[in-house]
Write a protein that holds these residues in place. Structure first.
Motif, PDB file in Angstrom:
ATOM      1  N   VAL A 265       0.839  -1.195   0.000  1.00 51.50           N
ATOM      2  CA  VAL A 265       0.000   0.000   0.000  1.00 51.50           C
ATOM      3  C   VAL A 265       0.878   1.251   0.000  1.00 51.50           C
ATOM      4  CG1 VAL A 265      -0.149   0.142   2.519  1.00 51.50           C
ATOM      5  CG2 VAL A 265      -2.015   1.040   1.112  1.00 51.50           C
ATOM      6  N   ALA A 266       0.385   2.322  -0.615  1.00 55.69           N
ATOM      7  CA  ALA A 266       1.155   3.560  -0.729  1.00 55.69           C
ATOM      8  C   ALA A 266       1.574   4.085   0.635  1.00 55.69           C
ATOM      9  CB  ALA A 266       0.329   4.623  -1.454  1.00 55.69           C
ATOM     10  N   PHE A 267       2.772   4.670   0.694  1.00 56.10           N
ATOM     11  CA  PHE A 267       3.393   5.273   1.873  1.00 56.10           C
ATOM     12  C   PHE A 267       4.016   4.253   2.814  1.00 56.10           C
ATOM     13  CE2 PHE A 267       0.086   8.793   1.296  1.00 56.10           C
ATOM     14  CZ  PHE A 267       0.977   9.610   0.623  1.00 56.10           C
TER      15      PHE A 267
ATOM     16  N   ARG B 264       9.752   3.929  -2.084  1.00 49.80           N
ATOM     17  CA  ARG B 264      10.682   4.526  -1.138  1.00 49.80           C
ATOM     18  C   ARG B 264      10.488   6.036  -1.055  1.00 49.80           C
ATOM     19  NH1 ARG B 264      15.328   2.760   0.882  1.00 49.80           N
ATOM     20  NH2 ARG B 264      13.968   0.972   1.266  1.00 49.80           N
ATOM     21  N   ALA B 265      10.297   6.689  -2.201  1.00 52.83           N
ATOM     22  CA  ALA B 265      10.081   8.130  -2.219  1.00 52.83           C
ATOM     23  C   ALA B 265       8.796   8.496  -1.480  1.00 52.83           C
ATOM     24  CB  ALA B 265      10.034   8.643  -3.648  1.00 52.83           C
ATOM     25  N   ALA B 266       7.747   7.708  -1.666  1.00 49.89           N
ATOM     26  CA  ALA B 266       6.481   7.975  -0.996  1.00 49.89           C
ATOM     27  C   ALA B 266       6.622   7.851   0.515  1.00 49.89           C
ATOM     28  CB  ALA B 266       5.404   7.024  -1.516  1.00 49.89           C
ATOM     29  N   GLU B 267       7.350   6.830   0.975  1.00 50.20           N
ATOM     30  CA  GLU B 267       7.526   6.649   2.413  1.00 50.20           C
ATOM     31  C   GLU B 267       8.335   7.798   3.014  1.00 50.20           C
ATOM     32  OE1 GLU B 267       9.241   3.468   5.733  1.00 50.20           O
ATOM     33  OE2 GLU B 267       9.120   2.870   3.617  1.00 50.20           O
ATOM     34  N   LEU B 268       9.387   8.211   2.334  1.00 51.51           N
ATOM     35  CA  LEU B 268      10.205   9.324   2.827  1.00 51.51           C
ATOM     36  C   LEU B 268       9.391  10.617   2.878  1.00 51.51           C
ATOM     37  CD1 LEU B 268      13.482   8.460   0.916  1.00 51.51           C
ATOM     38  CD2 LEU B 268      13.352   8.798   3.394  1.00 51.51           C
TER      39      LEU B 268
ATOM     40  N   ARG C 248      -0.842  14.265  -1.812  1.00 50.86           N
ATOM     41  CA  ARG C 248      -1.953  13.363  -2.121  1.00 50.86           C
ATOM     42  C   ARG C 248      -2.122  13.179  -3.627  1.00 50.86           C
ATOM     43  NH1 ARG C 248      -6.023  15.320   2.546  1.00 50.86           N
ATOM     44  NH2 ARG C 248      -5.064  17.274   1.959  1.00 50.86           N
ATOM     45  N   MET C 249      -1.864  14.225  -4.391  1.00 45.69           N
ATOM     46  CA  MET C 249      -2.013  14.145  -5.840  1.00 45.69           C
ATOM     47  C   MET C 249      -0.776  13.522  -6.488  1.00 45.69           C
ATOM     48  SD  MET C 249      -3.910  17.781  -6.610  1.00 45.69           S
ATOM     49  CE  MET C 249      -4.375  17.285  -8.256  1.00 45.69           C
ATOM     50  N   ALA C 250       0.377  13.634  -5.826  1.00 46.71           N
ATOM     51  CA  ALA C 250       1.627  13.165  -6.419  1.00 46.71           C
ATOM     52  C   ALA C 250       1.919  11.701  -6.137  1.00 46.71           C
ATOM     53  CB  ALA C 250       2.795  14.012  -5.903  1.00 46.71           C
ATOM     54  N   VAL C 251       1.317  11.123  -5.094  1.00 46.22           N
ATOM     55  CA  VAL C 251       1.730   9.783  -4.653  1.00 46.22           C
ATOM     56  C   VAL C 251       1.630   8.709  -5.745  1.00 46.22           C
ATOM     57  CG1 VAL C 251      -0.524   9.177  -3.657  1.00 46.22           C
ATOM     58  CG2 VAL C 251       1.561   8.101  -2.783  1.00 46.22           C
ATOM     59  N   PRO C 252       0.645   8.749  -6.667  1.00 46.95           N
ATOM     60  CA  PRO C 252       0.628   7.711  -7.703  1.00 46.95           C
ATOM     61  C   PRO C 252       1.862   7.726  -8.606  1.00 46.95           C
ATOM     62  CG  PRO C 252      -1.501   8.815  -7.580  1.00 46.95           C
ATOM     63  CD  PRO C 252      -0.538   9.624  -6.775  1.00 46.95           C
ATOM     64  N   ARG C 253       2.575   8.851  -8.651  1.00 44.70           N
ATOM     65  CA  ARG C 253       3.744   8.977  -9.524  1.00 44.70           C
ATOM     66  C   ARG C 253       5.062   8.766  -8.780  1.00 44.70           C
ATOM     67  NH1 ARG C 253       0.812  13.600 -10.407  1.00 44.70           N
ATOM     68  NH2 ARG C 253       2.484  14.938  -9.622  1.00 44.70           N
ATOM     69  N   LEU C 254       4.983   8.438  -7.493  1.00 44.24           N
ATOM     70  CA  LEU C 254       6.188   8.264  -6.688  1.00 44.24           C
ATOM     71  C   LEU C 254       6.500   6.788  -6.500  1.00 44.24           C
ATOM     72  CD1 LEU C 254       5.630  10.895  -3.845  1.00 44.24           C
ATOM     73  CD2 LEU C 254       7.228  11.073  -5.766  1.00 44.24           C
TER      74      LEU C 254
ATOM     75  N   GLY D 158      -3.894   5.724  -4.552  1.00 42.07           N
ATOM     76  CA  GLY D 158      -2.907   5.860  -3.497  1.00 42.07           C
ATOM     77  C   GLY D 158      -3.490   5.701  -2.112  1.00 42.07           C
ATOM     78  N   ALA D 159      -4.811   5.878  -1.971  1.00 44.45           N
ATOM     79  CA  ALA D 159      -5.461   5.730  -0.674  1.00 44.45           C
ATOM     80  C   ALA D 159      -5.720   4.263  -0.381  1.00 44.45           C
ATOM     81  CB  ALA D 159      -6.769   6.516  -0.647  1.00 44.45           C
ATOM     82  N   ILE D 160      -5.720   3.901   0.897  1.00 50.71           N
ATOM     83  CA  ILE D 160      -5.910   2.502   1.273  1.00 50.71           C
ATOM     84  C   ILE D 160      -7.309   2.017   0.894  1.00 50.71           C
ATOM     85  CG2 ILE D 160      -6.670   3.027   3.631  1.00 50.71           C
ATOM     86  CD1 ILE D 160      -5.114   0.505   4.524  1.00 50.71           C
ATOM     87  N   ALA D 161      -8.288   2.930   0.819  1.00 53.78           N
ATOM     88  CA  ALA D 161      -9.632   2.513   0.410  1.00 53.78           C
ATOM     89  C   ALA D 161      -9.608   1.915  -0.991  1.00 53.78           C
ATOM     90  CB  ALA D 161     -10.583   3.710   0.458  1.00 53.78           C
ATOM     91  N   ARG D 162      -8.914   2.567  -1.899  1.00 53.11           N
ATOM     92  CA  ARG D 162      -8.820   2.048  -3.271  1.00 53.11           C
ATOM     93  C   ARG D 162      -8.065   0.717  -3.287  1.00 53.11           C
ATOM     94  NH1 ARG D 162      -9.123   4.914  -8.385  1.00 53.11           N
ATOM     95  NH2 ARG D 162      -8.127   3.719 -10.053  1.00 53.11           N
TER      96      ARG D 162
END
Length: 355
Positions: free
Chosen positions: A39-41, A168-172, A159-165, A339-343
């Motif tokens: 999952v993202a992040f 590792r970049a998203a977690e940081l 929130r808008m950028a996370v699908p493109r990260l 990027g959200a856990i719901a999706r």
């Protein structure tokens, strides 16, 4: 960096990798990581090197390392730069003496990304020429460019950028945003009211007046994949973008278990009674500082009674209809944010891969 510190970091990195691999290996020695950890992040295995946070001289040395990078955030927006080769965004790492960091506050040591020490800094004191009306809105498409940086670098809503990260970049970026926001909102000691000081590499605030230690907080939030037969329960909060529906969610209260929170929140918001509850996955959600705890909840009732203070609407959706929503082909309902856990949970429910 001197040879002693370089050798120390190399040893630390190898030891950390061994521990990480051991934690993910089964009896057969093969690496095992749940699908839920994608999952993202989360799930990138960042070495946070927490034992270095109290070593100020080591952190000062790491900041001067040629491989070190500082991620500036402006009003919660991380600095991003497009990578034309991959089509992804990369984090805009700067050297510690970059002019874009002049006036930066609340520097935080994020950890070690391989050989690269990673830090974050709040540059919200900088003021761009124009402040858009969408700033701090639920969806903020605006981007800000610092005059000391190339035009390809810009501050963008996470929130808008996370699908493109990359993971590792998203977690940081999520870690940086959550901790820096905590510093911004917790400058004063909750025990005596005096202004506190940053310590432990940004992971603590210490009150010089009464000696109280304060640490970054994370608020647990349950988010529920509520199903009944072939249908799933979704709802929308007042003020959400038109057509947006998602899974129900709510904060865990003091003295409450995760299972109890799932049952209470679903009953309060939609009037649905819940039987069996099972944990599925979790997601750090730095807006501002939550841990989303994804659970599968089996409904024992069907009639919906919406609490208008919490929800604008709630509906049961069949698996077939949710597939259309997830594909963006529904005429009225939009899919949950990418990027959200719901999706993530809904996608795995559709694919029957909730493991």
């Amino acid at each position: 960096m001197c040879d002693v510190n370089a050798g120390f970091l190399a040893f630390h990195r190898i030891a950390a990798q061994m521990l990480l691999l051991a934690s993910f290996r089964g009896k057969d020695g093969h690496q095992k990581m749940k699908r839920a950890e994608a999952v993202a992040f989360g799930g990138s295995g960042l070495d946070r090197a927490a034992h270095l946070r109290g070593e100020k001289h080591v952190l000062d040395t790491l900041m001067r390392d040629s491989r070190a990078g500082v991620l500036p955030l402006w009003r919660g927006k991380p600095l991003l730069v497009a990578d034309p080769r991959s089509g992804r965004d990369e984090l805009g790492w700067l050297s510690g003496n970059s002019l874009a960091l002049v006036g930066a506050t609340s520097r935080v040591f994020l950890g070690l990304d391989g050989d690269a020490p990673r830090f974050a800094a709040d540059v919200s004191a900088w003021q761009p020429d124009l402040l858009p009306d969408t700033l701090d809105a639920y969806r903020d498409p605006s981007e800000q460019r610092h005059p000391a940086l190339p035009d390809t670098y810009r501050f963008s809503e996470l929130r808008m950028a996370v699908p493109r990260l990359a993971p590792r970049a998203a977690e940081l970026a999520a870690t940086a945003r959550a901790v820096l926001n905590w510093h911004r909102t917790h400058r004063f000691c909750a025990a005596c009211g005096a202004e506190s000081d940053i310590s432990l590499g940004g992971w603590q605030r210490l009150c010089p007046a009464c000696g109280t230690h304060h640490h970054p907080r994370t608020d647990p939030v349950v988010i529920m994949l509520v199903t009944r037969g072939n249908s799933v329960l979704i709802g929308r909060s007042p003020g959400w973008p038109e057509g947006m529906y998602s899974l129900l969610a709510g904060y865990v209260e003091p003295g409450e278990t995760i299972e109890a929170a799932v049952r209470r929140e679903t009953l309060e918001e939609a009037g649905i009674k819940i039987g069996h509850v099972a944990y599925l996955a979790s997601q750090p959600w730095p807006f501002p500082a939550s841990l989303m705890i994804g659970c599968h909840a089996e409904a024992t009732s069907e009639a919906i009674t919406v609490d208008p203070a919490e929800l604008e609407d709630a509906i049961w959706v069949t698996r077939e209809e949710m597939a259309r929503i997830h594909a963006g082909a529904h005429p009225r309902i939009a899919a949950a944010r990418e990027g959200a856990i719901a999706r993530f949970l809904l996608g795995n429910w559709l694919a029957d891969t909730l493991d």
